[in-house]
Motif scaffolding. Structure first.
Motif, short mmCIF file in Angstrom:
data_model
loop_
_atom_site.label_atom_id
_atom_site.label_comp_id
_atom_site.label_asym_id
_atom_site.label_seq_id
_atom_site.Cartn_x
_atom_site.Cartn_y
_atom_site.Cartn_z
N GLU A 153 5.42 -6.79 -13.30
CA GLU A 153 5.48 -5.87 -12.17
C GLU A 153 4.42 -4.78 -12.28
OE1 GLU A 153 9.44 -4.47 -12.05
OE2 GLU A 153 10.28 -6.31 -11.18
N THR A 223 8.72 -3.15 -4.81
CA THR A 223 9.09 -2.80 -3.44
C THR A 223 7.88 -2.72 -2.54
OG1 THR A 223 10.95 -1.55 -4.35
CG2 THR A 223 10.36 -1.14 -2.05
N SER A 224 6.79 -2.13 -3.03
CA SER A 224 5.61 -1.97 -2.19
C SER A 224 4.99 -3.32 -1.82
CB SER A 224 4.58 -1.10 -2.92
OG SER A 224 4.23 -1.68 -4.17
N ARG A 227 7.21 -5.02 0.72
CA ARG A 227 6.98 -4.43 2.04
C ARG A 227 5.65 -4.89 2.63
NH1 ARG A 227 7.98 0.32 0.54
NH2 ARG A 227 5.85 1.07 0.26
#
Length: 302
Positions: A153, A223-224, A227
């Protein structure tokens, strides 16, 4: 202790022989069908690891299943394997986890034998030590997977702004989103490029670009990036300007990284005070006061 280890090895060998005899008498459906479809689904060559897996595989899988259910759910393991980009399934990870536990147990047994030959400690303590080695090996494998997920990540976050800018430049030059993804995976190397290569492979296998991007958003743990994949899928599906979306996502990630760096610096500032207060400051005070103390001692002696 040596006799107990030898007896355990003998019992394990007898159990393996009995299990092999039982499986030979009642073969599974796959064993009966495989010789007739070998030309359609060729099996790999017989190697040492493959032979060991065929001999010890069924019993080992049952052991790993029991250990795995006691240490964590298969759904969480599958999610972490998917997040770190590994192609292994849950069963393969359980086998690796049981192998690590067996190595920890072997190390604990070896240390127990040495301790028994030197000082004769209580047998209960040695058994607890062996159990701790087994559990410690399994937990170490689980921690290895967690560290692998965190590292993957972190690589995705570090590579995302550059990859987003490359995609924006390719789209601005007139290429389609799929051609832009293909160009980026061809000229760049890294974790995010590998994930985009998987998206490209899914599209070439028959899936739509939107479905492949939605799956990429669901399997990533950042998360980015999730999205970004969702916004890219929506832009492709509805025909909205994709260049502005990519530039906005890259700027957002850079701002988030800058904010996290400032927060990390603020936390590390307090940690940096520990060597200053407990190491550098006492040495400075000692260097400042030691000449005066020596001078006072000489004056009092004279």
């Amino acid at each position: 202790m040596i006799g107990a280890v030898l007896a355990a090895m003998l019992a394990g060998g007898l159990l393996l022989v009995a299990d092999g005899w039982r499986r030979a008498r009642r073969p599974s459906l796959a064993d009966r069908v495989l010789p007739y479809v070998r030309d359609v689904h060729p099996t790999p060559g017989v190697t040492t690891g493959h032979l060991v897996g065929e001999v010890f595989g069924p019993a080992w899988r049952r052991v790993t299943g029991a250990i795995g259910e006691s240490l964590g759910s298969n759904a969480a393991i599958a999610r972490r394997l998917r997040n770190c980009g590994l192609d292994d399934d849950v069963e393969a990870f359980r086998l690796r986890q049981a192998t690590w536990g067996a190595l920890g147990l072997a190390a604990a047994v070896a240390m127990s034998i040495v301790a028994w030959s030197v000082s004769h400690p209580p047998v209960v303590a040695l058994l607890m030590w062996c159990i701790a080695g087994l559990v410690g090996g399994c937990l170490a494998c689980d921690q290895w997977l967690s560290a692998r997920v965190r590292s993957h990540e972190a690589q995705l976050r570090a590579e995302f702004p550059t990859v987003a800018d490359l995609l924006a430049l390719s789209v601005a030059a007139g290429e389609s989103p799929l051609a832009s993804i293909e160009r980026v995976t061809r000229v760049s190397h890294g974790a995010l490029s590998h994930e985009l290569g998987r998206v490209l492979a899914q599209v070439r296998s028959g899936e739509t670009v939107v479905a492949a991007l939605d799956e990429f958003a669901s399997r990533t743990g950042v998360t980015s990036i999730a999205r970004f994949a969702e916004a890219m899928a929506v832009a492709i599906e509805r025909g909205t300007p994709l260049i502005d979306v990519l530039h906005a996502q890259a700027a957002d990630v850079r701002e988030t990284a800058r904010r996290e760096l400032m927060e990390t610096g603020g936390r590390r500032e307090i940690a940096m005070m520990v060597p200053v207060v407990f190491l550098i400051l006492p040495i400075t005070i000692a260097f400042a006061f030691f000449p005066g103390m020596v001078g006072l001692h000489l004056t009092s002696g004279g």
